[in-house]
Motif scaffolding. Structure first.
Motif, mmCIF file in Angstrom:
data_model
loop_
_atom_site.group_PDB
_atom_site.id
_atom_site.type_symbol
_atom_site.label_atom_id
_atom_site.label_comp_id
_atom_site.label_asym_id
_atom_site.label_seq_id
_atom_site.Cartn_x
_atom_site.Cartn_y
_atom_site.Cartn_z
ATOM 1 N N MET A 1 -1.483 6.657 -8.249
ATOM 2 C CA MET A 1 -0.812 5.413 -7.887
ATOM 3 C C MET A 1 -0.730 4.473 -9.104
ATOM 4 O O MET A 1 0.315 3.883 -9.381
ATOM 5 C CB MET A 1 -1.569 4.713 -6.755
ATOM 6 C CG MET A 1 -0.928 3.414 -6.314
ATOM 7 S SD MET A 1 -1.937 2.505 -5.136
ATOM 8 C CE MET A 1 -3.176 1.842 -6.228
ATOM 9 N N MET A 2 -1.825 4.353 -9.828
ATOM 10 C CA MET A 2 -1.859 3.477 -10.999
ATOM 11 C C MET A 2 -0.869 3.950 -12.066
ATOM 12 O O MET A 2 -0.141 3.138 -12.635
ATOM 13 C CB MET A 2 -3.272 3.431 -11.582
ATOM 14 C CG MET A 2 -3.404 2.508 -12.768
ATOM 15 S SD MET A 2 -3.170 0.767 -12.374
ATOM 16 C CE MET A 2 -4.690 0.422 -11.540
ATOM 17 N N LEU A 3 -0.821 5.249 -12.315
ATOM 18 C CA LEU A 3 0.123 5.770 -13.309
ATOM 19 C C LEU A 3 1.565 5.508 -12.882
ATOM 20 O O LEU A 3 2.414 5.199 -13.720
ATOM 21 C CB LEU A 3 -0.118 7.265 -13.544
ATOM 22 C CG LEU A 3 -1.391 7.609 -14.312
ATOM 23 C CD1 LEU A 3 -1.630 9.120 -14.302
ATOM 24 C CD2 LEU A 3 -1.322 7.079 -15.743
ATOM 25 N N GLY A 4 1.839 5.620 -11.585
ATOM 26 C CA GLY A 4 3.180 5.315 -11.075
ATOM 27 C C GLY A 4 3.553 3.861 -11.306
ATOM 28 O O GLY A 4 4.668 3.544 -11.735
ATOM 29 N N ARG A 5 2.612 2.960 -11.033
ATOM 30 C CA ARG A 5 2.867 1.524 -11.251
ATOM 31 C C ARG A 5 3.026 1.214 -12.731
ATOM 32 O O ARG A 5 3.838 0.368 -13.117
ATOM 33 C CB ARG A 5 1.742 0.697 -10.643
ATOM 34 C CG ARG A 5 1.705 0.829 -9.114
ATOM 35 C CD ARG A 5 0.701 -0.092 -8.544
ATOM 36 N NE ARG A 5 1.260 -1.446 -8.677
ATOM 37 C CZ ARG A 5 1.033 -2.418 -7.847
ATOM 38 N NH1 ARG A 5 0.254 -2.219 -6.815
ATOM 39 N NH2 ARG A 5 1.551 -3.605 -8.029
ATOM 40 N N MET A 6 2.246 1.888 -13.564
ATOM 41 C CA MET A 6 2.344 1.664 -15.005
ATOM 42 C C MET A 6 3.706 2.141 -15.528
ATOM 43 O O MET A 6 4.338 1.463 -16.333
ATOM 44 C CB MET A 6 1.201 2.374 -15.725
ATOM 45 C CG MET A 6 -0.156 1.731 -15.423
ATOM 46 S SD MET A 6 -1.530 2.706 -15.996
ATOM 47 C CE MET A 6 -1.684 2.039 -17.648
#
Length: 139
Positions: free
Chosen positions: A68-73
């Protein structure tokens, strides 16, 4: 005191490695010298293919939090760890790998991304870097 930043990168967590590289690149962009001393779990990120492998320090959720964090980044155009590391090296940043940690974890130089490592050393190497630094951090 030299215009220098020295950071111990002890954690291999993805978000902490991002923090170390973002602060380092900011220091380099402001004309400072920067040394990153990789030890313990941070050193594992210097293994071949290991840079992007670290978990999140919080809310990892068996990898879902990291995804999820990589997607937001990506959505917010945050550079990858590989890009930040490449920028760090292009701007003249110095990477030191802890030899004691290598011995403890059974790592050999050929296990690591040798072309980005500038020096191998023990605590004395770190202290030499830190004693002449305006900024020292432990991440």
């Amino acid at each position: 005191m030299a215009d220098k930043t020295t950071i111990i990168v002890q954690s291999g967590d993805m978000d902490k490695l991002y923090s170390a590289l973002i602060v380092s690149n900011g220091s380099l962009a402001m004309g400072m010298e920067v040394s990153l001393y990789f030890t313990f779990w941070g050193l594992l990120r210097l293994k071949k293919g290991g840079l992007e492998k670290g978990p999140l320090s919080k809310m990892h959720f068996l990898g879902l939090g990291k995804k999820m964090m990589l997607g937001r980044m990506k959505k917010n155009n945050v550079a990858s760890l590989e890009r930040l590391m490449a920028d760090f090296k292009e701007l003249g940043g110095k990477i030191i790998a802890c030899e004691m940690t290598m011995d403890i974890m059974g790592l050999k130089r050929e296990d690591l991304i040798e072309d980005i490592i500038d020096d191998y050393g023990a605590v004395g190497t770190y202290i030499q870097e830190a004693r002449h630094s305006a900024i020292t951090l432990f991440i």
